[in-house]
Design an enzyme around this catalytic site. Structure first.
Site, PDB file in Angstrom:
ATOM      1  N   LEU A 123       7.326  -2.857   3.617  1.00  0.00           N
ATOM      2  CA  LEU A 123       6.644  -3.741   2.692  1.00  0.00           C
ATOM      3  C   LEU A 123       7.463  -4.041   1.446  1.00  0.00           C
ATOM      4  CD1 LEU A 123       3.040  -2.247   2.861  1.00  0.00           C
ATOM      5  CD2 LEU A 123       3.912  -4.270   4.030  1.00  0.00           C
ATOM      6  N   GLY A 124       8.265  -3.099   1.031  1.00  0.00           N
ATOM      7  CA  GLY A 124       9.045  -3.330  -0.181  1.00  0.00           C
ATOM      8  C   GLY A 124       9.558  -2.030  -0.737  1.00  0.00           C
ATOM      9  N   GLY A 182       9.946   1.447  -7.916  1.00  0.00           N
ATOM     10  CA  GLY A 182      10.779   2.312  -8.717  1.00  0.00           C
ATOM     11  C   GLY A 182      10.816   3.736  -8.219  1.00  0.00           C
ATOM     12  N   GLY A 235      10.068   4.686  -4.740  1.00  0.00           N
ATOM     13  CA  GLY A 235      10.484   4.831  -3.356  1.00  0.00           C
ATOM     14  C   GLY A 235      10.154   3.601  -2.537  1.00  0.00           C
ATOM     15  N   ASP A 293      -0.591   3.298 -16.485  1.00  0.00           N
ATOM     16  CA  ASP A 293       0.410   2.326 -16.021  1.00  0.00           C
ATOM     17  C   ASP A 293      -0.254   1.116 -15.378  1.00  0.00           C
ATOM     18  OD1 ASP A 293       2.982   1.352 -15.749  1.00  0.00           O
ATOM     19  OD2 ASP A 293       3.279   2.256 -13.784  1.00  0.00           O
TER      20      ASP A 293
END
Length: 542
Positions: free
Chosen positions: A10-11, A14, A16, A126
């Site tokens: 999927l991508g 930062g 993993g 976050d």
């Protein structure tokens, strides 16, 4: 649940790589595998274990449950339920800002998700557009990678900022204690991005954004009026003065009718394509298994040395500390103001302003709507007046060079004599131009001023339209009378200034047709401006 089949990458974030996979039970999951270099960094495993504990402790509307995890494996990993939808960052980047109905649904969904996080004794820390997934049934909050219990000791060094610059709160940027109010600040920043396609503190390097978060006021002028009030209250510098999530939810409920699909069509289509792609992958996998093909999807043991941790039932939620019951609040309105919103940081000296540039008032809809609420529309009549002002000297010379003999009689003669007395028109035209510039400028900033200023602007715009109507009729009569004093031009020897004057005459005549309606409407507008509901201060419960 000892193994996963990885269907698709999927991508990479930062922390993993993220894969789409299927558990042995057939459930679609998003599996995050930590970078080996990060796994070997001192203190990282403790932080990742905290992420897993935080994610397992959170459940409720708008959150994504954890399926399995192993924080002690050589390559730590975490698997959550897969949501077939884009992130808010992807949706806004690909399809533009969300419309206002979608914004209210997004605000309510994220507020409920944050409430679930806070009820578990955690602070997300976050919240940003890439950590919000959009699904057909509402937004989903993901990635509690740096969430932690409010009373847990930080594993990072003193003064180390954790979070995404431009979305974290001022107290978080300065390394001060972080509470649930920090997530409310981040919620306001995320809503600004969803509504405008940019963060409230612009773009730039991390240090630049952190400085703006602490010292500068956010740029939220492009937000819709009601959303502006809610977001502004979320972005107050001092945490104790921000809206609580309960007030945010009340504002969202007041403005969201809850009807129809909440996402715009392009985003909904993107979600449908993701869901269709997932079904196709599962169908291909099932077909390959039925055919006994050797080219089966990759079967990966997440860790050959450590059995994956089965999450089982989530751990017991920590009991919230008893707190004194808050005093009863007045009725909440999305138009509530935010006092001290423009206050500088406490360590800075006071700033003396003529007026608070971020203070807003509620304007009656008629003030800026309709033709009379848009003074720039008067340019259709003002431009030919300016043309006549510039060409008047040459026109008079042409009239003297080609006099009509005998002089005109009747109405034409009266207009001709009126044309000799034009001393009022140049200052009137210049005054109208100056008034238009002032009205147009004030219109853009009207909500930032006081009720008295708004009432004065509404009255001034009505007087302006009355003067404009009189000037249009007067200039039309003056030009008609001047043309009536001229003899016919033969052999096509017509000066250019007369062609321009003919065009100005037709433009003035067209505007003169609407002056009766504009005059009546201007008198009504003036009456409402002096005695009607024009504006009022935005106050709690307004």
């Amino acid at each position: 649940m000892g193994e996963f089949r990885l269907l698709l990458r999927l991508g990479e974030g930062g922390m993993g790589r993220v894969y789409l996979g299927r558990s042995s039970g057939g459930r679609a999951v998003a599996l995050k595998r930590v970078h080996p270099a990060l796994a070997a960094a001192p203190g990282f495993r403790e932080r990742f274990a905290r992420e897993v504990r935080a994610s397992q402790a959170v459940s409720g509307a708008g959150t994504v449950p954890v399926v399995a995890a192993d924080t002690d494996a050589p390559v730590p990993w975490l698997a959550t339920a897969y949501v077939p939808g884009p992130t808010l960052a992807e949706a806004v980047h690909d399809h533009g800002p969300l419309p206002e109905p979608a914004l209210w649904r997004l605000l309510g969904g994220l507020a409920r998700a944050l409430a679930a996080v806070h009820d578990s004794g955690l602070v997300h820390r976050d919240l940003k557009p890439s950590n919000v997934l959009l699904s057909q049934d509402g937004p989903r909050l993901i990635d509690f990678g740096i969430a932690r219990a409010a009373d847990e000791t930080a594993l990072t060094g003193t003064g180390l900022v954790i979070g995404s610059a431009g979305y974290i709160s001022p107290e978080q940027a300065e390394g001060e204690p972080v509470t649930a109010a920090s997530d409310v600040f981040a919620l306001g920043a995320v809503m600004t991005y969803a509504a405008t396609g940019r963060g409230p503190f612009g773009t730039g390097s991390g240090p630049e954004l952190l400085y703006r978060v602490v010292h500068k006021q956010p740029d939220i002028d492009d937000l819709p009026g009601a959303m502006w009030g809610v977001v502004g209250n979320c972005l107050i510098k001092r945490p104790e003065e921000r809206f609580t999530l309960d007030r945010v939810l009340a504002c969202a409920a007041e403005s969201d009718d809850g009807r129809g699909d909440w996402l715009p069509a392009p985003v909904a289509s993107a979600i449908a394509r993701k869901a269709e792609h997932l079904l196709n992958l599962e169908a291909e996998e099932e077909q390959s298994e039925n055919e006994g093909s050797t080219a089966t999807p990759t079967r990966v043991d997440v860790d050959a040395h450590h059995a994956p941790t089965r999450t089982g039932p989530p751990p017991a939620k920590p009991r919230p500390r008893p707190q004194p019951s808050p005093p009863p609040r007045p009725a909440v309105s999305p138009y509530a103001p935010y006092a001290a919103y423009a206050a500088p940081p406490s360590r800075q000296g006071p700033i003396h302003l003529r007026h608070d540039p971020l203070r807003r008032i509620w304007l009656a809809p008629w003030v800026q709507r309709g033709a009379l609420g848009r003074p720039l529309l008067s340019l259709f009549g003002l431009i030919p007046m300016v043309m006549l002002l510039l060409a008047s000297r040459r026109l008079k010379e042409v009239a003297r060079e080609h006099p009509l003999i005998p002089p005109a009689d009747g109405l034409a003669g009266d207009l001709a004599r009126f044309a000799d007395n034009d001393g009022l028109f140049p200052p009137l035209t210049l005054l109208l131009v100056a008034a238009l510039v002032w009205l147009a400028y004030r219109r853009r900033t009207l909500q930032r001023h006081t009720e008295r200023h708004a009432r004065a602007w509404a009255a001034a715009s009505a007087v302006y339209w009355l003067a404009w109507s009189a000037a249009v009729v007067g200039h039309l009569a003056w030009l008609t009378g001047l043309l009536a004093t001229m003899d016919d031009f033969k052999n096509g020897d017509v000066p250019t200034v007369l062609w321009l004057s003919a065009g100005a005459w037709m433009a003035l005549f067209a505007n003169a047709l609407v002056t009766p309606f504009a005059t009546v409407a201007a008198f009504v507008r003036l009456s409402r401006a002096l005695s009607g509901d024009v504006a009022r201060p935005v106050t709690n419960g307004a």
